[in-house]
Design a protein around this motif. Structure first.
Motif, PDB file in Angstrom:
ATOM      1  N   LEU A 168       0.858  -1.188   0.000  1.00  0.00           N
ATOM      2  CA  LEU A 168       0.000   0.000   0.000  1.00  0.00           C
ATOM      3  C   LEU A 168       0.887   1.228   0.000  1.00  0.00           C
ATOM      4  CD1 LEU A 168      -3.104   0.607   0.164  1.00  0.00           C
ATOM      5  CD2 LEU A 168      -2.664   1.261   2.530  1.00  0.00           C
ATOM      6  N   PHE A 169       0.625   2.135  -0.941  1.00  0.00           N
ATOM      7  CA  PHE A 169       1.370   3.386  -1.041  1.00  0.00           C
ATOM      8  C   PHE A 169       0.363   4.514  -1.144  1.00  0.00           C
ATOM      9  CE2 PHE A 169       3.501   6.857  -3.141  1.00  0.00           C
ATOM     10  CZ  PHE A 169       4.803   6.828  -2.647  1.00  0.00           C
ATOM     11  N   GLY A 170       0.455   5.487  -0.242  1.00  0.00           N
ATOM     12  CA  GLY A 170      -0.461   6.618  -0.297  1.00  0.00           C
ATOM     13  C   GLY A 170      -0.441   7.401   0.992  1.00  0.00           C
ATOM     14  N   ALA A 171      -1.047   8.554   0.949  1.00  0.00           N
ATOM     15  CA  ALA A 171      -1.126   9.407   2.135  1.00  0.00           C
ATOM     16  C   ALA A 171      -2.075   8.781   3.150  1.00  0.00           C
ATOM     17  CB  ALA A 171      -1.605  10.800   1.740  1.00  0.00           C
ATOM     18  N   PHE A 172      -1.665   8.740   4.391  1.00  0.00           N
ATOM     19  CA  PHE A 172      -2.531   8.145   5.414  1.00  0.00           C
ATOM     20  C   PHE A 172      -3.842   8.912   5.523  1.00  0.00           C
ATOM     21  CE2 PHE A 172      -4.054   7.910   9.825  1.00  0.00           C
ATOM     22  CZ  PHE A 172      -4.400   6.570   9.834  1.00  0.00           C
ATOM     23  N   GLU A 173      -3.771  10.236   5.364  1.00  0.00           N
ATOM     24  CA  GLU A 173      -4.966  11.075   5.446  1.00  0.00           C
ATOM     25  C   GLU A 173      -6.064  10.594   4.505  1.00  0.00           C
ATOM     26  OE1 GLU A 173      -6.204  15.608   4.104  1.00  0.00           O
ATOM     27  OE2 GLU A 173      -4.137  15.226   4.742  1.00  0.00           O
ATOM     28  N   ALA A 174      -5.648  10.059   3.344  1.00  0.00           N
ATOM     29  CA  ALA A 174      -6.609   9.658   2.315  1.00  0.00           C
ATOM     30  C   ALA A 174      -6.914   8.165   2.332  1.00  0.00           C
ATOM     31  CB  ALA A 174      -6.070  10.051   0.937  1.00  0.00           C
ATOM     32  N   THR A 175      -6.359   7.444   3.275  1.00  0.00           N
ATOM     33  CA  THR A 175      -6.519   5.992   3.303  1.00  0.00           C
ATOM     34  C   THR A 175      -7.737   5.607   4.133  1.00  0.00           C
ATOM     35  OG1 THR A 175      -4.112   5.706   3.166  1.00  0.00           O
ATOM     36  CG2 THR A 175      -5.405   3.795   3.852  1.00  0.00           C
ATOM     37  N   PRO A 176      -8.763   5.006   3.535  1.00  0.00           N
ATOM     38  CA  PRO A 176      -9.940   4.587   4.307  1.00  0.00           C
ATOM     39  C   PRO A 176      -9.555   3.548   5.365  1.00  0.00           C
ATOM     40  CG  PRO A 176     -10.373   4.517   1.943  1.00  0.00           C
ATOM     41  CD  PRO A 176      -8.903   4.706   2.097  1.00  0.00           C
ATOM     42  N   MET A 177     -10.229   3.592   6.475  1.00  0.00           N
ATOM     43  CA  MET A 177      -9.935   2.615   7.517  1.00  0.00           C
ATOM     44  C   MET A 177     -10.245   1.199   7.051  1.00  0.00           C
ATOM     45  SD  MET A 177      -8.396   4.025   9.929  1.00  0.00           S
ATOM     46  CE  MET A 177      -8.336   2.537  10.921  1.00  0.00           C
ATOM     47  N   ALA A 178     -11.182   1.053   6.130  1.00  0.00           N
ATOM     48  CA  ALA A 178     -11.460  -0.279   5.588  1.00  0.00           C
ATOM     49  C   ALA A 178     -10.245  -0.822   4.848  1.00  0.00           C
ATOM     50  CB  ALA A 178     -12.661  -0.223   4.645  1.00  0.00           C
ATOM     51  N   THR A 179      -9.517   0.055   4.165  1.00  0.00           N
ATOM     52  CA  THR A 179      -8.298  -0.354   3.464  1.00  0.00           C
ATOM     53  C   THR A 179      -7.209  -0.704   4.464  1.00  0.00           C
ATOM     54  OG1 THR A 179      -8.858   1.051   1.583  1.00  0.00           O
ATOM     55  CG2 THR A 179      -6.559   0.354   1.786  1.00  0.00           C
TER      56      THR A 179
ATOM     57  N   PRO B  87       8.105   7.667   4.044  1.00  0.00           N
ATOM     58  CA  PRO B  87       6.818   8.355   3.914  1.00  0.00           C
ATOM     59  C   PRO B  87       5.884   7.624   2.959  1.00  0.00           C
ATOM     60  CG  PRO B  87       8.499   9.477   2.621  1.00  0.00           C
ATOM     61  CD  PRO B  87       9.205   8.401   3.413  1.00  0.00           C
ATOM     62  N   LEU B  88       4.612   7.857   3.138  1.00  0.00           N
ATOM     63  CA  LEU B  88       3.541   7.380   2.257  1.00  0.00           C
ATOM     64  C   LEU B  88       3.324   5.869   2.324  1.00  0.00           C
ATOM     65  CD1 LEU B  88       4.096   9.702  -0.850  1.00  0.00           C
ATOM     66  CD2 LEU B  88       2.548  10.014   1.092  1.00  0.00           C
ATOM     67  N   VAL B  89       3.897   5.218   3.297  1.00  0.00           N
ATOM     68  CA  VAL B  89       3.618   3.789   3.523  1.00  0.00           C
ATOM     69  C   VAL B  89       3.327   3.547   5.008  1.00  0.00           C
ATOM     70  CG1 VAL B  89       4.823   2.811   1.532  1.00  0.00           C
ATOM     71  CG2 VAL B  89       6.119   3.365   3.594  1.00  0.00           C
ATOM     72  N   ALA B  90       2.633   4.474   5.639  1.00  0.00           N
ATOM     73  CA  ALA B  90       2.400   4.396   7.083  1.00  0.00           C
ATOM     74  C   ALA B  90       1.619   3.142   7.471  1.00  0.00           C
ATOM     75  CB  ALA B  90       1.681   5.652   7.573  1.00  0.00           C
ATOM     76  N   VAL B  91       0.565   2.839   6.728  1.00  0.00           N
ATOM     77  CA  VAL B  91      -0.260   1.674   7.064  1.00  0.00           C
ATOM     78  C   VAL B  91       0.519   0.388   6.832  1.00  0.00           C
ATOM     79  CG1 VAL B  91      -2.305   0.355   6.392  1.00  0.00           C
ATOM     80  CG2 VAL B  91      -2.452   2.836   6.717  1.00  0.00           C
ATOM     81  N   TYR B  92       1.167   0.308   5.680  1.00  0.00           N
ATOM     82  CA  TYR B  92       1.981  -0.877   5.374  1.00  0.00           C
ATOM     83  C   TYR B  92       3.057  -1.079   6.440  1.00  0.00           C
ATOM     84  CZ  TYR B  92       5.406  -3.782   2.932  1.00  0.00           C
ATOM     85  OH  TYR B  92       6.303  -4.779   2.598  1.00  0.00           O
ATOM     86  N   THR B  93       3.758  -0.002   6.794  1.00  0.00           N
ATOM     87  CA  THR B  93       4.819  -0.100   7.795  1.00  0.00           C
ATOM     88  C   THR B  93       4.257  -0.551   9.134  1.00  0.00           C
ATOM     89  OG1 THR B  93       6.089   1.638   6.686  1.00  0.00           O
ATOM     90  CG2 THR B  93       6.652   1.163   8.975  1.00  0.00           C
TER      91      THR B  93
END
Length: 251
Positions: free
Chosen positions: A80-91, A135-141
């Motif tokens: 997953l690559f993206g801004a955490f702000e824009a990442t749905p919690m479902a994702t 950066p931009l991999v907060a959820v993945y990390t």
């Protein structure tokens, strides 16, 4: 002859790891969501089984079909690559279901068999993002950091029964199909406000010469599975090794 069960073998690190263990004379159980035996060499020592690590019934069926195994390699994962702000919690939950809870569920399924035999190694594949967060991999990390803590604690529990838990930490691997495997879940995760920053991050990644190959990871998994030591972490790839050494110096 020993047997290894590897998750996520359709491509990338899992595929190369399955090939490597086959080349070393092991029995290999290569699992994939959609089995494709043609991606691996033909061998009487190879079985390709369907597995979805997010489904308990799929895990139970594979463990039962596999019989006795000596090593479990938890490699299956999604990017997953993206801004955490824009990442749905479902994702976010979807990523954790595979990268975190899937690893835990697979491990829990094989541990009774390992404990009864008082032999077995669990190798969990994480990421060098746990060594130096990007950066931009907060959820993945976060999903991989959870496995780092899980494995470090589990190693103490398993040691009481002669078992081992290990971590393999791959560096940046352009050949892993990270973005491709991310699929539709990545759409819309870089809003316009983040675009210039995201472009700078992409540029940094494309300019690096130190990258990790599938063979780097396969060899690290092999060492973790077979060296018999109490070493917990195995960085894989020149970039990951450099990050690990830098962390040791800074500690």
């Amino acid at each position: 002859m020993k047997t290894v069960l590897i998750t996520g073998c359709s491509s990338g690190y899992g595929l190369e790891t399955a090939r490597h263990f086959l080349s070393q004379g092991w029995n290999v159980i290569a699992t994939m969501r959609s089995p494709r035996a043609e991606v691996l060499p033909r061998s009487e020592r190879l079985r390709v089984l369907a597995l979805d690590v997010t489904r308990p019934e799929s895990i139970a069926a594979v463990v039962e079909a596999s019989g006795p195994i000596d090593v479990l390699v938890n490699n299956a994962g999604i990017g997953l690559f993206g801004a955490f702000e824009a990442t749905p919690m479902a994702t976010t939950r979807e990523v954790f279901e595979t990268n975190t809870f899937g690893v835990m569920a697979m491990t829990q399924a094989v541990l009774p068999r390992f404990r009864e035999r008082r032999a077995g190694v669990v190798v969990n594949v994480t990421s060098s993002a746990t060594l130096a967060p990007m950066p931009l991999v907060a959820v993945y990390t976060a999903s991989k950091m959870a496995i780092e803590g899980f494995t470090a604690s589990l190693a103490h529990e398993l040691g009481a029964f002669g078992l081992s838990a290990k971590l393999v930490e791959p560096g940046y691997g352009p050949g892993t199909r990270f973005a491709e495997n991310g699929g539709p879940r990545m759409q819309g995760l870089v809003p316009e406000a983040y675009a210039p920053f995201a472009q700078s991050v992409f540029a940094m990644l494309t300019q690096t010469d130190a990258v990790t190959t599938g063979l780097d990871v396969a060899e690290a998994v092999w060492r973790a599975a077979t060296d018999g030591s109490k070493q917990l972490r195995y960085p894989a790839g020149p970039d990951a090794v450099a990050l690990a050494r830098a962390g040791e110096r800074g500690s």
